[in-house]
Scaffold this active site. Sequence first.
Site, PDB file in Angstrom:
ATOM      1  N   ASP A  11      53.454   3.528 -47.773  1.00  0.00           N
ATOM      2  CA  ASP A  11      52.219   3.474 -46.976  1.00  0.00           C
ATOM      3  C   ASP A  11      51.456   4.793 -46.816  1.00  0.00           C
ATOM      4  O   ASP A  11      51.020   5.119 -45.700  1.00  0.00           O
ATOM      5  CB  ASP A  11      52.523   2.897 -45.587  1.00  0.00           C
ATOM      6  N   LYS A  97      52.433  -5.354 -48.474  1.00  0.00           N
ATOM      7  CA  LYS A  97      53.160  -6.031 -47.385  1.00  0.00           C
ATOM      8  C   LYS A  97      52.247  -6.238 -46.185  1.00  0.00           C
ATOM      9  O   LYS A  97      51.209  -5.587 -46.056  1.00  0.00           O
ATOM     10  CB  LYS A  97      54.399  -5.244 -46.987  1.00  0.00           C
ATOM     11  N   CYS A 141      57.654   1.936 -40.791  1.00  0.00           N
ATOM     12  CA  CYS A 141      57.940   1.408 -42.125  1.00  0.00           C
ATOM     13  C   CYS A 141      59.030   2.167 -42.855  1.00  0.00           C
ATOM     14  O   CYS A 141      59.823   1.567 -43.573  1.00  0.00           O
ATOM     15  CB  CYS A 141      56.660   1.344 -42.951  1.00  0.00           C
TER      16      CYS A 141
HETATM   17  C1  VGL Z   1      53.021   0.718 -39.996  1.00  0.00           C
HETATM   18  C2  VGL Z   1      52.413   0.384 -37.832  1.00  0.00           C
HETATM   19  C3  VGL Z   1      51.719  -0.743 -38.185  1.00  0.00           C
HETATM   20  C4  VGL Z   1      53.726   1.567 -40.986  1.00  0.00           C
HETATM   21  C5  VGL Z   1      52.335  -0.413 -40.377  1.00  0.00           C
HETATM   22  O1  VGL Z   1      53.377   1.510 -42.186  1.00  0.00           O
HETATM   23  O2  VGL Z   1      54.637   2.333 -40.576  1.00  0.00           O
HETATM   24  N1  VGL Z   1      53.069   1.106 -38.719  1.00  0.00           N
HETATM   25  N2  VGL Z   1      51.684  -1.131 -39.460  1.00  0.00           N
END
Ligand code: VGL
Length: 197
Positions: A11, A97, A141
Amino acid sequence: MRKNKALLIVDVQNDFCPTGALAVPEGDKVVSPINRYIKIFQKKKIPVFATRDWHPVRTRHFKDFGGVWPVHCVQNTPGAAFHPKLKLPKGTVLLYKGMDPQKDAYSAFQAEDATGTKLQKLLSLLGVKELYVAGLATDYCVRSSALDALKQGFKVKILTDAVKGVNLKAQDSEKAIKVMVRRGAKKITLKNMQRKG
Ligand code: VGL
Ligand code: ZN
């Protein structure tokens, strides 16, 4: 050349970087160490996987629909794009995802490639047994991906100089790293990687 390893980049997207919709403090600071890791892994022909948080406009993940997060990483928006300085090599396996409007999905093991194949399957096809994990966010994540990997029997290395956390509570990232280590992950930095060669 050891083919039983893979680099998992989690991410590294604009919305998780400063000025993004769900900015991780200093989130962009992971980009240059990750680029250095990529070079090292490329040389060893180790496969690279990169996940993106990839949400529909309406999802229970978002505050507006019952979740905890502001709108972020909406599919095909600039916020969902990789950080522009991230140098993903040719052949990087792209994973998505968080597409289910009903569910949160933090782990890369809930991610799938463009054909719908899950990470676990892709890793087993390549014979990967050990994952090097970097990216955002340490306390969501990255944590969730590393813990799933350990549960499924992978060896896990956390690239501690290439992760950053949200820290909704001040110590969250530190705690996340402790939990990952307690469950069997090892910490590693560029310095000790280079020493080992
Ligand atoms: C994430 C919060 C909400 C992440 C994703 O990638 O860590 N954190 N959505
Ligand atoms: Zn999300």
